[in-house]
Design a protein around this motif. Structure first.
Motif, PDB file in Angstrom:
ATOM      1  N   ARG A  60       0.881  -1.172   0.000  1.00  0.00           N
ATOM      2  CA  ARG A  60       0.000   0.000   0.000  1.00  0.00           C
ATOM      3  C   ARG A  60       0.912   1.213   0.000  1.00  0.00           C
ATOM      4  O   ARG A  60       1.661   1.426   0.948  1.00  0.00           O
ATOM      5  CB  ARG A  60      -0.909  -0.011   1.227  1.00  0.00           C
ATOM      6  N   LEU A  61       0.880   1.988  -1.078  1.00  0.00           N
ATOM      7  CA  LEU A  61       1.836   3.079  -1.263  1.00  0.00           C
ATOM      8  C   LEU A  61       1.331   4.422  -0.753  1.00  0.00           C
ATOM      9  O   LEU A  61       2.131   5.290  -0.434  1.00  0.00           O
ATOM     10  CB  LEU A  61       2.216   3.187  -2.743  1.00  0.00           C
ATOM     11  N   ALA A  62       0.031   4.603  -0.710  1.00  0.00           N
ATOM     12  CA  ALA A  62      -0.540   5.854  -0.202  1.00  0.00           C
ATOM     13  C   ALA A  62      -1.121   5.581   1.182  1.00  0.00           C
ATOM     14  O   ALA A  62      -1.589   4.490   1.473  1.00  0.00           O
ATOM     15  CB  ALA A  62      -1.622   6.362  -1.144  1.00  0.00           C
ATOM     16  N   LEU A  63      -1.091   6.600   2.007  1.00  0.00           N
ATOM     17  CA  LEU A  63      -1.607   6.492   3.369  1.00  0.00           C
ATOM     18  C   LEU A  63      -2.912   7.263   3.499  1.00  0.00           C
ATOM     19  O   LEU A  63      -3.138   8.239   2.780  1.00  0.00           O
ATOM     20  CB  LEU A  63      -0.596   7.058   4.367  1.00  0.00           C
ATOM     21  N   PRO A  64      -3.771   6.847   4.430  1.00  0.00           N
ATOM     22  CA  PRO A  64      -4.985   7.629   4.677  1.00  0.00           C
ATOM     23  C   PRO A  64      -4.617   9.094   4.968  1.00  0.00           C
ATOM     24  O   PRO A  64      -3.613   9.379   5.617  1.00  0.00           O
ATOM     25  CB  PRO A  64      -5.603   6.953   5.900  1.00  0.00           C
ATOM     26  N   SER A  65      -5.406   9.988   4.425  1.00  0.00           N
ATOM     27  CA  SER A  65      -5.223  11.450   4.498  1.00  0.00           C
ATOM     28  C   SER A  65      -4.252  11.993   3.460  1.00  0.00           C
ATOM     29  O   SER A  65      -4.090  13.203   3.343  1.00  0.00           O
ATOM     30  CB  SER A  65      -4.796  11.921   5.895  1.00  0.00           C
ATOM     31  N   ASP A  66      -3.598  11.116   2.679  1.00  0.00           N
ATOM     32  CA  ASP A  66      -2.711  11.587   1.610  1.00  0.00           C
ATOM     33  C   ASP A  66      -3.528  12.172   0.473  1.00  0.00           C
ATOM     34  O   ASP A  66      -4.545  11.583   0.072  1.00  0.00           O
ATOM     35  CB  ASP A  66      -1.875  10.442   1.027  1.00  0.00           C
ATOM     36  N   PRO A  67      -3.099  13.310  -0.086  1.00  0.00           N
ATOM     37  CA  PRO A  67      -3.727  13.782  -1.321  1.00  0.00           C
ATOM     38  C   PRO A  67      -3.313  12.852  -2.458  1.00  0.00           C
ATOM     39  O   PRO A  67      -2.161  12.408  -2.512  1.00  0.00           O
ATOM     40  CB  PRO A  67      -3.155  15.192  -1.510  1.00  0.00           C
ATOM     41  N   VAL A  68      -4.255  12.511  -3.331  1.00  0.00           N
ATOM     42  CA  VAL A  68      -3.984  11.608  -4.448  1.00  0.00           C
ATOM     43  C   VAL A  68      -4.568  12.200  -5.727  1.00  0.00           C
ATOM     44  O   VAL A  68      -5.500  12.989  -5.681  1.00  0.00           O
ATOM     45  CB  VAL A  68      -4.551  10.195  -4.187  1.00  0.00           C
ATOM     46  N   ALA A  69      -4.004  11.781  -6.857  1.00  0.00           N
ATOM     47  CA  ALA A  69      -4.437  12.311  -8.152  1.00  0.00           C
ATOM     48  C   ALA A  69      -4.791  11.165  -9.090  1.00  0.00           C
ATOM     49  O   ALA A  69      -4.302  10.039  -8.933  1.00  0.00           O
ATOM     50  CB  ALA A  69      -3.327  13.157  -8.769  1.00  0.00           C
ATOM     51  N   ALA A  70      -5.619  11.442 -10.073  1.00  0.00           N
ATOM     52  CA  ALA A  70      -6.002  10.441 -11.072  1.00  0.00           C
ATOM     53  C   ALA A  70      -4.758   9.844 -11.703  1.00  0.00           C
ATOM     54  O   ALA A  70      -3.816  10.559 -12.049  1.00  0.00           O
ATOM     55  CB  ALA A  70      -6.874  11.070 -12.140  1.00  0.00           C
ATOM     56  N   GLY A  71      -4.739   8.526 -11.808  1.00  0.00           N
ATOM     57  CA  GLY A  71      -3.605   7.824 -12.385  1.00  0.00           C
ATOM     58  C   GLY A  71      -2.506   7.489 -11.395  1.00  0.00           C
ATOM     59  O   GLY A  71      -1.591   6.732 -11.718  1.00  0.00           O
ATOM     60  N   GLN A  72      -2.586   8.031 -10.187  1.00  0.00           N
ATOM     61  CA  GLN A  72      -1.558   7.771  -9.182  1.00  0.00           C
ATOM     62  C   GLN A  72      -1.639   6.322  -8.717  1.00  0.00           C
ATOM     63  O   GLN A  72      -2.711   5.772  -8.524  1.00  0.00           O
ATOM     64  CB  GLN A  72      -1.730   8.708  -7.990  1.00  0.00           C
TER      65      GLN A  72
END
Length: 86
Positions: A60-72
């Motif tokens: 799992r590369l992103a953490l809760p509360s991380d901003p994320v973008a389409a395609g990420q």
């Protein structure tokens, strides 16, 4: 045995602002294609992110509360094409 990795990416949601809300799965957990693996928040809505393939959550590369973008890339699944997940 045919093993390979597949990324879990955030689909296009029609907005540039999104936040990873939570993961529905843990690293090492088996998932089926289409299972909801994560949840993202955009202004005014919540979206589920589906598993693109059946397999095991490898990372799992992103953490809760991380901003994320389409395609990420949010995570990685170890897919096993030779195993019958149905």
């Amino acid at each position: 045995m045919a093993l390979h990795t597949v990324t879990i990416t955030l689909p296009e949601l029609g907005t540039t602002r999104a936040t990873l809300s939570l993961w529905h799965v843990r690293t090492g957990e088996n998932v089926f294609a289409g299972d909801r693996v994560a949840e993202v928040l955009v202004p005014g809505a919540t979206y589920d992110v589906p598993a693109p393939v059946s397999g095991i959550i490898l990372e799992r590369l992103a953490l809760p509360s991380d901003p994320v973008a389409a395609g990420q890339v949010l995570g990685v699944i170890q897919a096993d094409e030779s195993r019958d997940w149905e």
